[in-house]
Design a protein around this motif. Structure first.
Motif, PDB file in Angstrom:
ATOM      1  N   ARG A   1     -68.379   6.269  67.109  1.00 43.85           N
ATOM      2  CA  ARG A   1     -67.564   5.506  68.060  1.00 43.85           C
ATOM      3  C   ARG A   1     -66.520   6.287  68.843  1.00 43.85           C
ATOM      4  NH1 ARG A   1     -66.750   0.494  64.025  1.00 43.85           N
ATOM      5  NH2 ARG A   1     -67.042   2.210  62.545  1.00 43.85           N
TER       6      ARG A   1
ATOM      7  N   THR B   1     -68.129   7.806  73.733  1.00 46.03           N
ATOM      8  CA  THR B   1     -68.162   6.588  74.549  1.00 46.03           C
ATOM      9  C   THR B   1     -68.267   6.870  76.042  1.00 46.03           C
ATOM     10  OG1 THR B   1     -65.763   6.586  74.738  1.00 46.03           O
ATOM     11  CG2 THR B   1     -66.696   5.416  72.855  1.00 46.03           C
TER      12      THR B   1
ATOM     13  N   VAL C   1     -70.678   4.101  72.535  1.00 44.56           N
ATOM     14  CA  VAL C   1     -69.956   3.120  73.348  1.00 44.56           C
ATOM     15  C   VAL C   1     -70.280   1.697  72.863  1.00 44.56           C
ATOM     16  CG1 VAL C   1     -71.775   3.074  75.127  1.00 44.56           C
ATOM     17  CG2 VAL C   1     -69.415   2.495  75.754  1.00 44.56           C
TER      18      VAL C   1
ATOM     19  N   ASP D   1     -66.936  -2.098  76.319  1.00 45.36           N
ATOM     20  CA  ASP D   1     -66.582  -0.841  76.968  1.00 45.36           C
ATOM     21  C   ASP D   1     -67.712  -0.380  77.901  1.00 45.36           C
ATOM     22  OD1 ASP D   1     -65.291   1.530  77.554  1.00 45.36           O
ATOM     23  OD2 ASP D   1     -65.731   2.484  75.631  1.00 45.36           O
TER      24      ASP D   1
ATOM     25  N   THR E   1     -72.673  -0.918  68.969  1.00 43.42           N
ATOM     26  CA  THR E   1     -72.754   0.186  69.931  1.00 43.42           C
ATOM     27  C   THR E   1     -74.149   0.274  70.544  1.00 43.42           C
ATOM     28  OG1 THR E   1     -73.502   1.751  68.259  1.00 43.42           O
ATOM     29  CG2 THR E   1     -71.110   1.550  68.561  1.00 43.42           C
TER      30      THR E   1
END
Lengths: 635, 635
Positions: A205, A208, A226, A230, A253
């Motif tokens: 994480r 990103t 990401v 986001d 993610t």
């Protein structure tokens, strides 16, 4: 070729030094439940029959639902029993001792910054499990057979290369970790490693960045750590979005979606994850694989071998994905049908006619009642309207309240496109007695679509459990499979003198089949309830396979489905996959115990292998109290 | 699981004994050209400027096109030089001696019927090559480096299992053979086998049964030797069709489409082959792989490893495919644009707006002129109308005849669906100065869409050659790639003091890219023209890769693209594919020399391997006269 960088219309941003981050993503969310710290559903302090949503709004239907639907209760609502789990300190005290490979740590320390390597208990605890019922149950109780010995936070593809090289060299096990929202046991350390190697969670994480975007071709390259919001925020700056909307969207993610072969609620229009990813970089112990970036695969297509591979074939680090223009119009609405069969007929008829709105979700009668129970208080006029509609449907149209089925329809695109799709859908829905209950039902679904995990956590904290599983089936099997699974689950409860609730919704209109998504819940009396839970899972899986459903539509395989994987793939295919695993990962350092069973030792007989596989499979052992009778999960 | 039989709504027919067949498929078609025996385009006996189509109709534009466009000729049309190839008897006399593995033949004879095993010269000759220019050139000249030593005609999946077992046991090379229409060298024996093993073509065209159909889920199971018209005829009895329409449709097989990763003209609506196949049975030397039948892949997806594998990983024997209802309305029409750029803008704008008619094909100015040259005589009113339109476009709209570009648009579905799609497309086309020339242009395309190979054969028989290649590119590269490829090809001609013609069309509206399909032609003076041809192929491929196009959009890899495959996949991916190859086929008996270069020997250095790969690659050697200077195809 083999370069995944589209023309950098936007140049790649300079590498970001995330070492100054005050908090990593995993430090901002609960260690023992879903979502942000402090986001909790609670019983109202004044009224024990009301639940307060995480947003503070009162939900009046949930406690009656637990009482009546799950426990068969009658009369006045009882005060729910609170069943708190361990405190963080208590849980930390129960963590097993770390296994540390000093040579590995030394090598990694050379290449990475200190803040990227975490050996502390809290980091280990927060990377121990995914987020299914069994995971959270064990966190609450402190049943930890094995924990990751370290957490490492790579900041780039190159960091991942260093990590995998070091792990391969020093024979350290690594588990790629995205948002940790997996519900099939994909990110959990495997305790059945005869060598007791060090186990490291690779938390993605910090990775990103959007590395490039090609607006003309509508593709963008991302680091896969990401998370959903986001990702869409970064695309949104260029007028695009991704279009992938699983229930885990806020916390999961891109890499997790790819590794678990995810699918989102709007897959009809935007595709399943395998249609959204063009190219990937995957770091394996035997080299970096980069699948070609092309508008269509050429020769053989390796993407399918890495999508859904749950980290057992490598760490996915970057991906080129297609991006979608943000639709000017989003129209979501609800329909009620007199029965699941009627709703399914409309669902199927639309598919057969080639009508595929962005989203079509059909809840069976049980799921529909749960959906109504989750409503929070609305303005008086809306409540009055709901009542009027119900009265009309029951008195005039002859619907039975307890049999009604909700359909959520979503249309996205230009106004003309949305109108056209609605014009096609409406007559089919009416043909099967569908009654449009308007956009407020659609808005209600949108508002509450990420809520189920909070309710599950609420249940766990109040002497109940709840969980989900899903499959996808050919249309010819949809109704028989739906019926058989519910019956199989209810039979297990009956056999054990228990009761519970199971509901289902159908979604994802493929040309030849759809997904059936089951939610089920029961009271949690003691530790042994997990035995019954595993028997339920077993019975459901057997019913699914009997109807040629697949082992998972979008939850992945993890260790939960390993007992059935040989039946699912057939022995020659499984053997081929095990050879492929050995090709990419000769020391079996990548997430062992997930997706595939153990490979045969040299000269091992089939009978010996089968026996060993049963002995080391995680499915019927993890979290069960000592001396439990494991269910008969077949290998 | 791992069973590919959907519920047998129609029960599987009893096994058909095809041994009584008077003729096998390969005996009904030309050994040295395209299509049925006697279906030949010829110069009109009365008028040497007119070509007679295989249907007998006069084509007046073709000889002027050859004269003017290809050769830059002026003035009166010359009488075309006839360049006949070898007779069948002459070609048979040039076949190399057979290599026969007696033990293999003996084992196969035990399991199969005598009519299934063919060792005669005509059978060998008809399975020697595919159908590209180089293939037919060599057949016409008798340049045979190596030929299959036998042809075997399996009648069932079980026959294929027997065959592969025997071949694996006795180390015999096998080449799966569908319709033999491949144009990248996929079915040709590889002469670079140091062991000089026996080579057997496995002709799949007796395996044509529909084994089951599930009308509700809309999937059907077929033996993959079924050819296009037969497949659709079998589905048509149930109201369905397949929807795959490559140029080779009439003569190619389902298995060939899968093995070469085919795509048809209507792929926008019905998908590329990888979207049409759900599950397959593949016979490999290490076992039968059966990919799961499911509405969506679960875990990892092996289909991608076998689709496009061109027989190097196994023989595909049966496939479960999705089927489509026969659309009530098919509307095809033509548009003219003032330039390729204008037409491409309309093409791209439609894609960007999510408008995907069943078919959208955009011909550049060169391809458009060729398309006009292929027209046969039409009724006078149509000719007059065409003239009037041209006059209007040039005089009123300012189009230049030689720059005009044709677009073929196809819409299939219900009347409402077709109308809606047309309503969306028309304004976009008009926005970029597209002028609708009506359904007769669409009908003309439909009538002539399978004709190109006959024209190519006509060219070969008259001192010219013609061939095709294609790629797919991201949209950002479409125009630059189109320009660069044409320029690269023209430069090679210029460098060699020659001239030729190259045209292109764009098709297949993917969300992030499209296919560019090039046709090119030149005069054929002597054997050494093949050297220039290979230099053209090389220059075109380099230009394509520079623009990140893929090595083939739907023609497959064969041996033609092997020199570039390492660049395309990258070394780690190539190495992984070579390991996978060894996993399924440890003795390398399956179609060696195609798709992948040779694997490294134990302890071989990278430099030695690269040198050996250059030495044994077929691309720059096959068919060149002794002492030719091979082009610099890079490895």
């Amino acid at each position: 070729m083999a370069t995944s960088s589209p023309p950098a219309v936007s140049p790649a941003p300079a590498a970001v030094d995330n070492s100054a981050l005050k908090e990593d993503a995993y430090q901002r969310i609960k260690w023992n439940g879903w979502g942000a710290k402090h986001a909790v559903m609670k019983v109202d302090e004044q009224d024990h029959t009301v639940v307060r949503h995480v947003n503070g709004k009162p939900i009046r239907g949930l406690i009656p639902f637990l009482h009546k639907e799950i426990n068969g209760g009658d009369g006045p609502l009882p005060r729910l029993e609170a069943t708190p789990g361990l405190s963080l300190e208590e849980a930390l005290a129960k963590l097993p001792a770390s296994v540390v490979n000093d040579a590995f740590i030394a090598q990694v320390q050379k290449g990475l910054q200190p803040s990227q390597i975490r050996l502390d208990g809290e980091s280990r605890l927060t990377h121990l499990f995914g987020k299914n019922y069994r995971d959270l149950w064990r966190l609450r109780k402190g049943f930890f057979e094995r924990a990751p010995d370290a957490v490492v936070l790579p900041q780039s593809h190159d960091d991942c290369v260093k990590l995998v090289e070091a792990a391969h060299k020093h024979n350290v096990v690594i588990i790629p970790f995205g948002g940790g929202t997996n519900v099939t046991g994909c990110v959990e350390p495997n305790p059945f490693d005869p060598a007791r190697r060090m186990i490291v969670s690779i938390d993605m994480r910090r990775m990103t960045r959007m590395l490039s975007i090609d607006k003309e071709s509508r593709v963008a390259t991302f680091e896969v750590g990401v998370m959903g919001p986001d990702l869409d925020e970064k695309l949104g700056r260029h007028g695009f979005m991704f279009g992938h909307d699983p229930d885990s969207y806020i916390y999961s993610t891109l890499g997790g979606w790819i590794a678990a072969r995810g699918s989102g609620a709007m897959s009809n229009k935007y595709g399943d994850i395998e249609q959204m990813v063009l190219s990937m970089k995957i770091v394996t112990p035997t080299g970096v694989i980069e699948t070609p970036l092309t508008s269509r695969p050429c020769g053989v297509d390796l993407n399918g071998m890495f999508i859904g591979s749950e980290g057992i074939f490598g760490i996915i680090t970057e991906a080129v994905v297609k991006v979608e223009p943000i639709p000017p119009v989003k129209h979501y609405e609800g329909y009620l049908f007199p029965s699941f069969e009627a709703g399914y007929s409309a669902f199927y008829k639309c598919t057969a006619k080639g009508i595929h709105p962005t989203c079509m979700r059909l809840y069976d009668e049980d799921d529909t009642r749960m959906s109504f129970a989750m409503k929070w208080d609305e303005p008086a006029y809306k409540t009055a309207l709901s009542k009027a509609i119900k009265t009309y449907l029951t008195n005039v149209k002859g619907f039975k309240i307890e049999k009604m089925c909700l359909v959520i329809l979503g249309f996205e695109g230009s106004r003309a496109e949305v109108n056209h799709q609605r014009d096609l859908t409406t007559p089919v829905f009416r043909q099967f007695d569908g009654f449009c209950v308007g956009q407020s039902a659609g808005a209600g679904w949108q508002e509450k679509k990420y809520d189920l995990p909070y309710i599950r956590d609420f249940a766990l904290a109040h002497a109940h459990w709840a969980d989900v599983f899903e499959t996808s089936v050919l249309y010819a099997e949809a109704i028989p499979c739906w019926r058989a699974v519910k019956e199989a689950v209810r039979n297990v409860w009956k056999q054990h003198g228990k009761r519970g609730w199971i509901g289902c919704h159908a979604a994802h209109q493929y040309r030849f089949g759809c997904c059936l998504y089951f939610t089920f819940a029961s009271a949690q009396k003691d530790d042994r309830d997990l035995e019954v839970f595993l028997k339920l899972k077993t019975a459901a899986t057997e019913a699914i396979l009997k109807h040629r459903g697949n082992l998972s539509h979008h939850h992945g395989i993890g260790f939960e489905h390993v007992p059935w994987i040989e039946r699912y793939f057939g022995t020659p295919t499984l053997d081929l996959l095990l050879k492929f695993k050995k090709d990419v990962d000769p020391k079996n350092i990548l997430n062992p115990g997930k997706l595939l069973p153990v490979a045969a030792n040299a000269g091992e007989s089939k009978a010996a292998l089968t026996a060993r596989r049963k002995e080391v499979q995680m499915f019927d052992k993890m979290g069960l109290p000592k001396g439990s009778k494991a269910p008969q999960a077949k290998l």
